[in-house]
Design a protein around this motif. Structure first.
Motif, mmCIF file in Angstrom:
data_model
loop_
_atom_site.group_PDB
_atom_site.id
_atom_site.type_symbol
_atom_site.label_atom_id
_atom_site.label_comp_id
_atom_site.label_asym_id
_atom_site.label_seq_id
_atom_site.Cartn_x
_atom_site.Cartn_y
_atom_site.Cartn_z
ATOM 1 N N LYS A 13 0.828 -1.522 0.022
ATOM 2 C CA LYS A 13 0.144 0.183 0.175
ATOM 3 C C LYS A 13 0.749 1.356 0.034
ATOM 4 C CE LYS A 13 -3.693 2.670 2.556
ATOM 5 N NZ LYS A 13 -4.206 2.232 3.751
ATOM 6 N N THR A 14 0.575 2.791 -1.232
ATOM 7 C CA THR A 14 1.669 3.069 -1.001
ATOM 8 C C THR A 14 1.432 4.475 -0.446
ATOM 9 O OG1 THR A 14 0.579 3.560 -3.592
ATOM 10 C CG2 THR A 14 2.982 2.441 -3.544
ATOM 11 N N CYS A 61 5.130 4.119 0.396
ATOM 12 C CA CYS A 61 6.088 3.555 1.977
ATOM 13 C C CYS A 61 7.428 2.802 1.766
ATOM 14 C CB CYS A 61 5.315 1.327 1.610
ATOM 15 S SG CYS A 61 5.408 0.798 0.730
ATOM 16 N N ASP A 120 -2.248 5.747 -11.263
ATOM 17 C CA ASP A 120 -2.632 4.905 -10.254
ATOM 18 C C ASP A 120 -0.929 3.646 -11.038
ATOM 19 O OD1 ASP A 120 -3.288 2.799 -8.614
ATOM 20 O OD2 ASP A 120 -3.621 1.360 -10.040
ATOM 21 N N SER A 167 4.085 3.726 4.986
ATOM 22 C CA SER A 167 4.188 2.193 5.838
ATOM 23 C C SER A 167 5.425 1.259 6.366
ATOM 24 C CB SER A 167 3.268 1.221 5.307
ATOM 25 O OG SER A 167 1.277 1.433 5.488
#
Length: 404
Positions: free
Chosen positions: A28-29, A31, A350, A376
């Motif tokens: 999940k960006t 990160c 995206d 993250s």
């Protein structure tokens, strides 16, 4: 170990040309992704320097303090360097059995007792700090040092990182030493410390060492150790390791001291990535723009502070490839711009982009300006899926700001 082979790997070598959306499709960006194989390669280079010279190399945690990777780094290092109480405790807890060295511009009296529980070496910045705290440190069994300022600037274009600039608050000049360091205070010292470099090769160390000799060469034979600080880009592909080793041996032979180095960048150089996705693509006049889900201001502060242009996987310099975009973050800061990068194909919403050299001065310096979530943190071993180490949410943002 083949230093020549290890030391010539460019950024992104470990990705083996694979598409980032294939390697890291599940993250999940934005990160950070810590490359454990590159950490080991850096560690092997640093261990080689220590084995060939007898010097000791420490991890400067101000640059890289992701303690989940300390078990990977510990076999290659003598210990950690800290800038204060929290980093000292982190080094003692997460790299147990290794040395803990501390330098701070000025220590707080209400923290000193706790700090001395963790520190093995404690380095003071001024004669007054030696006068105030050194005896207590010595009585606690600690090795005591003083940071010196050889007044030798070797940097160009990074004044913010030059401790030898006129009027610097960091380190004791020889004039200050002559005025304030009484024989009683000198007798409390075990070593001297200098830190003057920033992302530099060993020729700058050689120049600095000559200045140290000129300014403090009469003092050093009375010392047990000399800490040459950080800023040594030892694991950079073109770094002159043999010259570094000559500098170390010169100091050892001339002054009969144990030599310490405390690089941060060299330990984790090119050992991390920042994965980000394109949120929007637009055009302003002749400039093609892409807004990412990461922020220079929040997630890569050195991009604005140094300033610094990170490498981009499959991206080129402006104008090098078919189409150039100015990449920026989503915050309200007009200058939240990472830089101009070119690509072979137009960017689409995206798309996954990958910045390199994002282990150092990122996770330890990032912030939540504009309410931006902290990225993250993943750990990645080649051939495996990235392992999530830490995710951040609204609670982490809110609890920094007030009492719940």
């Amino acid at each position: 170990m083949n230093d020549k082979l290890i030391d010539t790997r460019p950024p992104f070598a470990g990705l083996d040309g694979k598409r980032p959306d294939t390697l890291f499709s599940g993250v999940k960006t934005p990160c950070y992704i810590l490359d454990t194989a590159q950490l080991r390669r850096n560690g092997e280079i640093l261990l080689g320097v220590q084995q060939r010279t007898g010097c000791k190399i420490l991890l400067a945690q101000k640059a890289f303090s992701n303690f989940d990777t300390y078990p990977i780094l510990a076999p290659y290092l003598a210990g950690t360097e800290a800038s204060g109480l929290y980093e000292a405790r982190l080094g003692a807890e997460e790299m147990p059995g290794k040395e803990v060295h501390v330098f701070c511009g000025a220590y707080r009296e209400d923290e000193l007792d706790e700090l001395l529980r963790y520190a093995d070496h404690i380095v003071f910045n001024s004669p007054r700090q030696v006068e105030k705290f050194a005896k207590k440190a010595k009585d606690a069994g600690k090795s005591v040092g003083l940071r010196i300022n050889p007044q030798c600037s070797t940097q160009e274009g990074h004044d913010i990182y030059d401790p030898c600039a006129p009027g610097s608050r960091l380190g004791t000049t020889r004039d200050q030493w002559n005025e304030k360091m009484t024989p009683e205070l000198v007798a409390l010292l075990d070593g001297l410390h200098f830190h003057t470099l920033c992302e530099q090769d060993s020729d700058a160390l050689e120049t600095t060492l000559a200045a140290v000799d000129k300014q403090f060469g009469d003092i050093l034979p009375r010392m047990k150790w000399l800490n040459m600080g950080g800023g040594h880009h030892i694991t950079r592909p073109d770094y002159d390791v043999p010259r570094l080793e000559r500098c170390i041996r010169l100091a050892q032979e001339k002054w009969n001291v144990q030599v310490y180095l405390e690089p941060g960048e060299a330990v984790a150089l090119n050992a991390g990535y920042l994965a980000t996705r394109v949120l929007d693509v637009l055009k302003n006049g002749e400039t093609d723009l892409a807004i990412l889900d990461m922020s220079a201001a929040c997630h890569t502060p050195d991009v604005l502070e140094m300033p610094y242009r990170p490498p981009m996987y499959n991206g080129g310099e402006a104008g090098e490839k078919a189409i150039t975009y100015r990449l920026g973050g989503p915050t309200c800061l007009a200058g939240d711009v990472i830089g101009d990068f070119s690509f072979e194909e137009p960017l689409q919403e995206d798309d996954l982009l990958l910045f390199g050299d994002m282990a150092i001065y990122t996770t330890c310096k990032n912030n939540t300006f504009n309410g931006m979530p902290l990225p993250s943190i993943y750990r990645w071993e080649i051939g495996e899926e990235p392992e999530l180490l830490r995710a951040f949410d609204y609670h982490n943002f809110k609890t920094r700001l007030g009492n719940l």
